[in-house]
Scaffold this active site. Structure first.
Site, short mmCIF file in Angstrom:
data_model
loop_
_atom_site.label_atom_id
_atom_site.label_comp_id
_atom_site.label_asym_id
_atom_site.label_seq_id
_atom_site.Cartn_x
_atom_site.Cartn_y
_atom_site.Cartn_z
N HIS A 103 0.86 -1.18 0.00
CA HIS A 103 0.00 0.00 0.00
C HIS A 103 0.90 1.23 0.00
O HIS A 103 1.62 1.47 0.95
CB HIS A 103 -0.90 -0.02 1.24
CG HIS A 103 -1.77 1.18 1.33
ND1 HIS A 103 -2.05 1.79 2.53
CD2 HIS A 103 -2.44 1.88 0.40
CE1 HIS A 103 -2.86 2.81 2.32
NE2 HIS A 103 -3.10 2.89 1.04
N GLU A 152 14.91 -6.70 -6.31
CA GLU A 152 15.38 -7.26 -5.04
C GLU A 152 14.23 -7.44 -4.05
O GLU A 152 14.17 -8.44 -3.34
CB GLU A 152 16.46 -6.35 -4.46
CG GLU A 152 17.19 -6.92 -3.28
CD GLU A 152 18.11 -8.09 -3.64
OE1 GLU A 152 18.44 -8.84 -2.72
OE2 GLU A 152 18.49 -8.23 -4.79
N HIS A 203 1.46 5.44 -1.71
CA HIS A 203 0.97 6.59 -2.48
C HIS A 203 2.15 7.32 -3.12
O HIS A 203 2.02 8.50 -3.47
CB HIS A 203 0.19 7.55 -1.57
CG HIS A 203 -1.03 6.95 -0.99
ND1 HIS A 203 -2.23 6.93 -1.65
CD2 HIS A 203 -1.24 6.32 0.19
CE1 HIS A 203 -3.13 6.32 -0.90
NE2 HIS A 203 -2.55 5.94 0.22
#
Length: 79
Positions: A22, A45, A24
């Site tokens: 999650h 990675e 932004h």
């Protein structure tokens, strides 16, 4: 508790997910704008941190269109 917490729990339940990403960040937002329904990555990675995945694996991340209110996202997550 975050308003998104119920959505994270639903993600784990519906998709048997090993992680929920999650963010932004501007890079994540741009990735959703240039991708259709799924963002696909490989040779990163950070993929190794997701159970059952390795550096060379192909990771497909579903993109869910945002809504003004988190509770409105549940229906699209169930599709």
């Amino acid at each position: 508790m975050s308003a998104c917490y119920p959505l994270f729990r639903l993600t784990f339940h519906l998709r048997d997910a090993g992680a929920c990403i999650h963010t932004h960040s501007i890079h994540a937002v741009l990735a959703t704008l240039i991708s259709a329904d799924t963002f696909v990555v490989t040779h990163l990675e950070m993929i190794k941190g997701i159970e059952g995945h390795g550096y060379r694996d192909r990771l497909e991340v579903p993109i869910i269109e945002n809504t003004p209110h988190e509770e409105e996202l549940e229906a699209s997550m169930r599709e």
